[in-house]
Design an enzyme around this catalytic site. Structure first.
Site, PDB file in Angstrom:
ATOM      1  N   GLY A  18      11.792   5.304  10.423  1.00 13.94           N
ATOM      2  CA  GLY A  18      12.187   6.632   9.927  1.00 13.94           C
ATOM      3  C   GLY A  18      11.166   7.729  10.188  1.00 13.94           C
ATOM      4  N   ILE A  19       9.926   7.543   9.747  1.00 14.94           N
ATOM      5  CA  ILE A  19       8.908   8.587   9.922  1.00 14.94           C
ATOM      6  C   ILE A  19       8.476   8.643  11.387  1.00 14.94           C
ATOM      7  CG2 ILE A  19       6.533   9.246   9.320  1.00 14.94           C
ATOM      8  CD1 ILE A  19       7.117   8.245   6.448  1.00 14.94           C
ATOM      9  N   ILE A  92       3.967  -0.204  10.219  1.00 16.94           N
ATOM     10  CA  ILE A  92       3.517  -1.096   9.140  1.00 16.94           C
ATOM     11  C   ILE A  92       4.304  -2.395   9.270  1.00 16.94           C
ATOM     12  CG2 ILE A  92       5.156  -0.117   7.446  1.00 16.94           C
ATOM     13  CD1 ILE A  92       1.757  -1.019   6.228  1.00 16.94           C
ATOM     14  N   TYR A 160      -0.881  -3.605  -0.131  1.00 14.63           N
ATOM     15  CA  TYR A 160      -0.535  -2.373   0.610  1.00 14.63           C
ATOM     16  C   TYR A 160      -1.592  -1.297   0.347  1.00 14.63           C
ATOM     17  CZ  TYR A 160       2.571   1.566   1.984  1.00 14.63           C
ATOM     18  OH  TYR A 160       3.128   2.684   2.566  1.00 14.63           O
ATOM     19  N   GLY A 191       3.913  10.715   0.138  1.00 16.06           N
ATOM     20  CA  GLY A 191       4.472  10.122  -1.068  1.00 16.06           C
ATOM     21  C   GLY A 191       5.817   9.509  -0.668  1.00 16.06           C
TER      22      GLY A 191
HETATM   23  N1  LIG Z   1       8.956   5.976   3.696  1.00 18.55           N
HETATM   24  C1  LIG Z   1       8.096   6.136   2.706  1.00 18.55           C
HETATM   25  O1  LIG Z   1       8.471   6.418   1.542  1.00 18.55           O
HETATM   26  C2  LIG Z   1       6.617   6.041   2.976  1.00 18.55           C
HETATM   27  C3  LIG Z   1       5.740   6.467   1.950  1.00 18.55           C
HETATM   28  C4  LIG Z   1       4.377   6.397   2.181  1.00 18.55           C
HETATM   29  C5  LIG Z   1       3.892   5.904   3.377  1.00 18.55           C
HETATM   30  N2  LIG Z   1       4.760   5.482   4.334  1.00 18.55           N
HETATM   31  C6  LIG Z   1       4.174   4.955   5.577  1.00 18.55           C
HETATM   32  O2  LIG Z   1       4.770   5.586   6.679  1.00 18.55           O
HETATM   33  C7  LIG Z   1       4.809   4.694   7.803  1.00 18.55           C
HETATM   34  C8  LIG Z   1       6.227   4.616   8.347  1.00 18.55           C
HETATM   35  O3  LIG Z   1       7.076   4.198   7.293  1.00 18.55           O
HETATM   36  P1  LIG Z   1       8.668   4.248   7.419  1.00 18.55           P
HETATM   37  O4  LIG Z   1       9.166   4.464   6.048  1.00 18.55           O
HETATM   38  O5  LIG Z   1       9.070   5.142   8.519  1.00 18.55           O
HETATM   39  O6  LIG Z   1       8.937   2.719   7.793  1.00 18.55           O
HETATM   40  P2  LIG Z   1      10.187   2.029   8.530  1.00 18.55           P
HETATM   41  O7  LIG Z   1      11.332   2.966   8.668  1.00 18.55           O
HETATM   42  O8  LIG Z   1      10.386   0.736   7.824  1.00 18.55           O
HETATM   43  O9  LIG Z   1       9.589   1.734   9.973  1.00 18.55           O
HETATM   44  C9  LIG Z   1       8.570   0.781  10.148  1.00 18.55           C
HETATM   45  C10 LIG Z   1       8.187   0.779  11.613  1.00 18.55           C
HETATM   46  O10 LIG Z   1       7.144  -0.200  11.803  1.00 18.55           O
HETATM   47  C11 LIG Z   1       7.563  -1.098  12.839  1.00 18.55           C
HETATM   48  N3  LIG Z   1       7.014  -2.428  12.607  1.00 18.55           N
HETATM   49  C12 LIG Z   1       7.377  -3.330  11.665  1.00 18.55           C
HETATM   50  N4  LIG Z   1       6.620  -4.445  11.809  1.00 18.55           N
HETATM   51  C13 LIG Z   1       5.801  -4.238  12.869  1.00 18.55           C
HETATM   52  C14 LIG Z   1       4.818  -5.016  13.527  1.00 18.55           C
HETATM   53  N5  LIG Z   1       4.528  -6.259  13.145  1.00 18.55           N
HETATM   54  N6  LIG Z   1       4.170  -4.479  14.594  1.00 18.55           N
HETATM   55  C15 LIG Z   1       4.457  -3.220  15.023  1.00 18.55           C
HETATM   56  N7  LIG Z   1       5.392  -2.441  14.457  1.00 18.55           N
HETATM   57  C16 LIG Z   1       6.049  -2.946  13.379  1.00 18.55           C
HETATM   58  C17 LIG Z   1       9.082  -1.101  12.798  1.00 18.55           C
HETATM   59  O11 LIG Z   1       9.567  -1.540  14.070  1.00 18.55           O
HETATM   60  P3  LIG Z   1      10.993  -2.292  14.250  1.00 18.55           P
HETATM   61  O12 LIG Z   1      11.932  -1.696  13.235  1.00 18.55           O
HETATM   62  O13 LIG Z   1      11.355  -1.989  15.671  1.00 18.55           O
HETATM   63  O14 LIG Z   1      10.745  -3.752  14.033  1.00 18.55           O
HETATM   64  C18 LIG Z   1       9.350   0.383  12.536  1.00 18.55           C
HETATM   65  O15 LIG Z   1       9.233   1.111  13.729  1.00 18.55           O
HETATM   66  C19 LIG Z   1       4.264   3.355   7.284  1.00 18.55           C
HETATM   67  O16 LIG Z   1       2.918   3.233   7.636  1.00 18.55           O
HETATM   68  C20 LIG Z   1       4.426   3.469   5.775  1.00 18.55           C
HETATM   69  O17 LIG Z   1       3.490   2.677   5.078  1.00 18.55           O
HETATM   70  C21 LIG Z   1       6.118   5.532   4.164  1.00 18.55           C
END
Ligand SMILES: NC(=O)c1ccc[n+]([C@@H]2O[C@H](COP(=O)([O-])OP(=O)(O)OC[C@H]3O[C@@H](n4cnc5c(N)ncnc54)[C@H](OP(=O)(O)O)[C@@H]3O)[C@@H](O)[C@H]2O)c1
Length: 251
Positions: A18-19, A92, A160, A191
Site C-alpha cells: 500500500g505505502i 516489512i 516490531y 501512524g
Molecule cells: N499501514 C500502516 O498503518 C503502517 C503504519 C506504520 C508503519 N508502516 C510501515 O510502512 C511500510 C509499508 O507498510 P504497508 O502498510 O504498505 O504494508 P503492506 O501493504 O503489507 O506491504 C508490505 C510490502 O512488503 C513486501 N514484503 C513482505 N515480505 C517481504 C520480504 N520478506 N521481503 C521483501 N519484501 C517483503 C510485500 O511484498 P509482496 O506483497 O509482494 O509479498 C509488500 O510490498 C512497512 O515498513 C510498515 O511497517 C505501515
C-alpha cells in the site's frame, strides 16, 4: 518547488504494498525512474510499474529473507538504469505478532529472533549495496519507512518496535558516515495509515476510534507518507540529515 528528481533512479522496496505503491507513483510523478520491488505479488508490482509511465517503472523481485535476492535486485536496477540515486527501505516481512490475551513471554523467542533478523540485517545490506554508487556521484538520498510504534509503542508489537527503532539508531549514525559524500538519510514514522490492506483488515469502528483520538481528526493515507518521504529524498531537501518525522496527524 522543483524537487530535482527528474531522471533519478529510485528503488522502493515493498512497492507492491500500500505505502510502497504510492511512494513509487509519487516519485514517478516527479519524473524519476522507479524500481518497484515485490516478494510474492509480482502482478501488483508490475501494475504499479506500468502506472509509473513508459520507461519509468520496473518491477523487481526482492526478498528480505534471502540476501542473494537483495544483491540481485540492486544489480538488476543498476544494469537497467545505472546506480541507484534514492533508496526507500519500506518493505516489512511480517511475523512475531502476539495474539490478544497472550503475554510477551508466551511468544516463542525464535519468532522474535527470526522477525528481527529478517527485518534489520538485510535492510542494512541493501544500504551497503547502493552506497558505492551514491558516493561515486556525491549525491544520494535514503529514507527508512519506520513506524510511530517505534516511539509510542503498540500493544502486541514488541519485536516490531525493536526493528523500527533499530532503523532509527542506524540512520542517525549512518548520517555521520555518508553526509560528507552528499548522501542524506532520514526516517519517516507513519501512524496508522489507511492502505487497502488496513481498510480491509481493520474494522471501521476501530478506525473511527483512532480518528477520534488523532488531533488532525483523520488517519493518514499512503499519499501523506509518500509526500514527506519523497521530499526528504529530493534535491529540495538540502540539509535535513539523520532526522525522523512522524506522519500521524499529531498523535
Ligand atoms: N499501514 C500502516 O498503518 C503502517 C503504519 C506504520 C508503519 N508502516 C510501515 O510502512 C511500510 C509499508 O507498510 P504497508 O502498510 O504498505 O504494508 P503492506 O501493504 O503489507 O506491504 C508490505 C510490502 O512488503 C513486501 N514484503 C513482505 N515480505 C517481504 C520480504 N520478506 N521481503 C521483501 N519484501 C517483503 C510485500 O511484498 P509482496 O506483497 O509482494 O509479498 C509488500 O510490498 C512497512 O515498513 C510498515 O511497517 C505501515
Amino acid at each position: 518547488m522543483d524537487l530535482g528528481l527528474t531522471g533519478k533512479v529510485v528503488l522502493v522496496t515493498g512497492g507492491s504494498g500500500g505505502i510502497g505503491a504510492e511512494l513509487a507513483r509519487t516519485f514517478a510523478a516527479e519524473g524519476a525512474k522507479v524500481a518497484v520491488t515485490y516478494r510474492t505479488n509480482r502482478e501488483a508490482a508490475e501494475e504499479v510499474a506500468r502506472e509509473c509511465g513508459p520507461g519509468q517503472g520496473l518491477a523487481v523481485h526482492y526478498d528480505l529473507t534471502d540476501l542473494a535476492s537483495v544483491d540481485a535486485a540492486v544489480e538488476r536496477v543498476e544494469e537497467h538504469w545505472g546506480p541507484v540515486d534514492v533508496l526507500v527501505a519500506n518493505a516489512i516481512s511480517p511475523g512475531a505478532l502476539r495474539k490478544p490475551g497472550k503475554l510477551f513471554e508466551e511468544l516463542p523467542t525464535e519468532d522474535c529472533v527470526s522477525f528481527i533478523n529478517v527485518n534489520i540485517a538485510p535492510v542494512l545490506h541493501t544500504v551497503a549495496k547502493v552506497l558505492p554508487g551514491m558516493r561515486a556521484k556525491k549525491w544520494g538520498r535514503i529514507a527508512f519507512i519506520s513506524s510511530r510504534a517505534a516511539t509510542a509503542g503498540k500493544p502486541g508489537r514488541e519485536a516490531y518496535g525493536a526493528v523500527k527503532s533499530a532503523l532509527h539508531g542506524f540512520a542517525t549514525s549512518l548520517a555521520w558516515d555518508v553526509g560528507r559524500d552528499g548522501v542524506l538519510v532520514n526516517t519517516v514514522l507513519p501512524g496508522l495509515t489507511v492502505t487497502p490492506r488496513v481498510a480491509e483488515a481493520v474494522p471501521e469502528a476501530v478506525l473511527e476510534r483512532e480518528r477520534a483520538i488523532t488531533p488532525s481528526g483523520r488517519l493518514s493515507c499512503p499519499g501523506d507518507v509518500a509526500q514527506l518521504a519523497v521530499f526528504l529524498c529530493s534535491a529540495a531537501n538540502g540539509n535535513t540529515n539523520g532526522q525522523f518525522a512522524e506522519v500521524s496527524g499529531g498523535r
